[in-house]
Write a protein that holds these residues in place. Structure first.
Motif, PDB file in Angstrom:
ATOM      1  N   UNK A  72       0.848  -1.191   0.000  1.00 16.46           N
ATOM      2  CA  UNK A  72       0.000   0.000   0.000  1.00 16.46           C
ATOM      3  C   UNK A  72       0.881   1.237   0.000  1.00 16.46           C
ATOM      4  N   UNK A  73       0.377   2.257  -0.676  1.00 14.94           N
ATOM      5  CA  UNK A  73       1.040   3.554  -0.701  1.00 14.94           C
ATOM      6  C   UNK A  73       0.092   4.520  -0.017  1.00 14.94           C
ATOM      7  N   UNK A  74       0.363   4.817   1.238  1.00 18.95           N
ATOM      8  CA  UNK A  74      -0.548   5.655   2.012  1.00 18.95           C
ATOM      9  C   UNK A  74      -0.623   7.070   1.470  1.00 18.95           C
ATOM     10  N   UNK A  75       0.465   7.559   0.902  1.00 15.48           N
ATOM     11  CA  UNK A  75       0.455   8.914   0.343  1.00 15.48           C
ATOM     12  C   UNK A  75      -0.503   9.015  -0.834  1.00 15.48           C
ATOM     13  N   UNK A  76      -0.643   7.914  -1.575  1.00 15.97           N
ATOM     14  CA  UNK A  76      -1.521   7.900  -2.744  1.00 15.97           C
ATOM     15  C   UNK A  76      -2.865   7.247  -2.444  1.00 15.97           C
ATOM     16  N   UNK A  77      -3.035   6.752  -1.210  1.00 14.09           N
ATOM     17  CA  UNK A  77      -4.262   6.026  -0.850  1.00 14.09           C
ATOM     18  C   UNK A  77      -4.554   4.915  -1.852  1.00 14.09           C
ATOM     19  N   UNK A  78      -3.534   4.149  -2.156  1.00 11.45           N
ATOM     20  CA  UNK A  78      -3.665   3.093  -3.154  1.00 11.45           C
ATOM     21  C   UNK A  78      -3.131   1.773  -2.620  1.00 11.45           C
ATOM     22  N   UNK A  79      -3.881   0.722  -2.886  1.00 10.04           N
ATOM     23  CA  UNK A  79      -3.505  -0.644  -2.530  1.00 10.04           C
ATOM     24  C   UNK A  79      -3.109  -1.368  -3.804  1.00 10.04           C
ATOM     25  N   UNK A  80      -2.085  -2.210  -3.711  1.00  8.64           N
ATOM     26  CA  UNK A  80      -1.601  -2.942  -4.883  1.00  8.64           C
ATOM     27  C   UNK A  80      -1.589  -4.437  -4.604  1.00  8.64           C
ATOM     28  N   UNK A  81      -1.669  -5.204  -5.683  1.00  7.56           N
ATOM     29  CA  UNK A  81      -1.437  -6.638  -5.613  1.00  7.56           C
ATOM     30  C   UNK A  81      -0.598  -7.023  -6.823  1.00  7.56           C
ATOM     31  N   UNK A  82       0.661  -7.311  -6.578  1.00  6.35           N
ATOM     32  CA  UNK A  82       1.540  -7.790  -7.630  1.00  6.35           C
ATOM     33  C   UNK A  82       1.390  -9.296  -7.729  1.00  6.35           C
ATOM     34  N   UNK A  83       0.993  -9.770  -8.885  1.00  5.60           N
ATOM     35  CA  UNK A  83       0.730 -11.191  -9.086  1.00  5.60           C
ATOM     36  C   UNK A  83       1.718 -11.733 -10.121  1.00  5.60           C
TER      37      UNK A  83
END
Length: 125
Positions: A72-83
């Motif tokens: 997660x990038x809290x500064x961008x309010x974005x959650x990621x899932x690298x698959x």
């Protein structure tokens, strides 16, 4: 309220990689645990990966350990899932989710109150 919007799904071949993103907005999203779930046709929604509010702890389903990475990038309010090393059995609609309470995550579907609309991931042989 909290809004979640997934992106990054698509059609890939077995062994390929994809990165899903979940843009979050709303009340103090940075303090909430977040997670990825998935649901294949005819099956129940299942936990894939989760991260606590400060990213100090992550958790993975056994079926994806060593292949998927949640961040997660809290500064961008974005959650990621690298698959990585995707398999046909990874085919599903992938959802991001967050809880109404702050702090600790969970692998239980019913513990999450906010959900995105989902993004389709299809892995061919």
């Amino acid at each position: 309220q909290v809004q979640l919007a997934e992106s990054g799904g698509g059609l890939v071949q077995a062994g390929d990689s994809l990165r899903l993103s979940c843009a979050a907005s709303g009340r103090i999203i940075s303090l909430r645990p977040m997670a990825w779930f998935r649901q294949a046709p005819g099956k129940e929604r299942e936990f894939v990966a989760g991260v606590d509010w400060n990213a100090a702890r992550t958790d993975y389903a056994d079926s994806v350990k060593g292949r998927f990475t949640i961040s997660r990038d809290s500064a961008k309010n974005t959650l990621y899932l690298q698959m990585n090393s995707l398999k046909p059995e990874d085919t599903a609609v992938y959802y991001c989710a967050t809880r109404s309470t702050y702090g600790k995550g969970s692998a239980v579907v019913d513990d999450y109150e906010y959900w995105g609309q989902g993004t389709q991931v299809t892995v061919s042989e």
